[in-house]
Design a protein around this motif. Structure first.
Motif: not given
Length: 241
Positions: A99-128
Motif C-alpha cells: 500500500a505504501v509503495i503503491t501510494f508513493e509510486a502514484i504520487m511520484e508518477g512511476s510505473g508498476f515496475l518501480h512498485m514491484g522493485g520497491g516491494l521486492a527490495r523491502a521484502l528481502v532487506c527487511g527479513p535479512a
C-alpha cells in the motif's frame, strides 16, 4: 510491537504441516486480493484508478489484530491454526508495504515496475535485517539470563525496546522494510530461545492485546462519520464484495 509479538508466536516446525497453503496465500492470495479490491474500487465505488489501486493494496491485509484473537478463541485443527496464524501475521507486512509503495509510486508518477522493485527490495532487506537483529537479541537475552543480570520485568522492556529499535534501524537502512524486519526478528528470537521464549511471548502478548484494544478505538474516533454519505451506495457495495 504487535507484529513483533506475532513473530514470537510463529514456530518454524509448525510450518512444515502446510507450507504450500501459506505460500499460496501470501503470493496468489495477495494478488487476487489486490486485483479484486482494485476492480471493486473502480467499478463499484466508482473512484479513480489511482485511489482504486491504493484501496486494492490495502485489501491484501487480513492482519494479526483480527486473526490472532479469533484463532485463540476457536478450536481449530493444528494445520488450519498454523495456516491462519502464519498468513495473518506475514500478510500484514506484505499488504502494508504494498500500500505504501503503491501510494508513493502514484504520487511520484512511476510505473508498476518501480512498485514491484520497491516491494521486492523491502521484502528481502527487511527479513535479512530481522534475522540478524533477532539473533543478536536472543543471544543478549540468553546471556543475561545465564548471568542473572535482569529480571523478567526488565527482560520484557528489553524486548519492547528491541522491537522499536529494529523497526527504526530497518527503515533507516531501507525505506518500508521495518514491518518485515520486526516479524522476522520475533520469529528468529523465538526459534533460537526455544521453550525459553515462552515467558517473553506471554509478556509481549499482554502488551499487544492492550495496544490492539486501544488501536481500534483510536481509529474509530478519528473517522468522520459524515463522510459515509458520500460513499452510498457504491462504496458499501465495494466493501461488501
Amino acid at each position: 510491537i504487535i507484529l513483533f509479538d506475532g513473530g514470537l508466536c510463529l514456530n518454524l516446525r509448525d510450518i512444515r504441516s502446510a507450507p504450500l497453503a501459506v505460500r499460496n496465500l501470501l503470493s496468489l492470495g495477495a494478488i487476487v486480493s489486490f486485483i479484486g479490491g482494485t476492480l471493486c474500487g473502480r467499478y463499484l465505488a466508482e473512484v479513480s484508478w489511482p485511489v482504486s489501486l491504493v484501496y486494492g493494496a490495502l485489501m491484501i491485509v487480513t492482519g494479526p489484530t483480527v486473526i490472532l484473537p479469533l484463532i485463540q478463541s476457536l478450536h481449530l485443527s493444528r494445520r488450519v491454526h498454523t495456516v491462519l496464524l502464519w498468513e495473518g501475521i506475514l500478510i500484514d507486512a506484505v499488504g502494508a508495504i504494498a500500500a505504501v509503495i503503491t501510494f508513493e509510486a502514484i504520487m511520484e508518477g512511476s510505473g508498476f515496475l518501480h512498485m514491484g522493485g520497491g516491494l521486492a527490495r523491502a521484502l528481502v532487506c527487511g527479513p535479512a535485517l530481522g534475522v540478524a537483529a533477532g539473533w543478536i537479541l536472543a543471544l543478549i537475552v540468553r546471556y543475561c539470563r545465564r548471568r542473572r543480570f535482569i529480571d523478567q520485568e526488565f527482560e520484557q522492556l528489553l524486548a519492547l525496546g528491541a522491537a522499536l529499535l529494529i523497526y527504526a534501524a530497518s527503515e533507516t537502512v531501507f525505506s518500508n522494510s521495518g514491518l518485515a524486519a520486526v516479524i522476522v526478528a520475533g520469529l528468529t528470537t523465538s526459534h533460537i530461545l526455544g521453550p525459553a521464549a515462552e515467558e517473553l511471548r506471554r509478556a509481549k502478548g499482554r502488551i499487544s492485546r492492550f495496544l490492539v484494544s486501544i488501536l481500534f478505538m483510536l481509529l474509530a474516533s478519528d473517522f468522520p462519520i459524515g463522510s459515509l454519505r458520500t460513499l452510498w451506495p457504491g462504496g458499501f457495495l465495494a466493501v461488501l464484495a
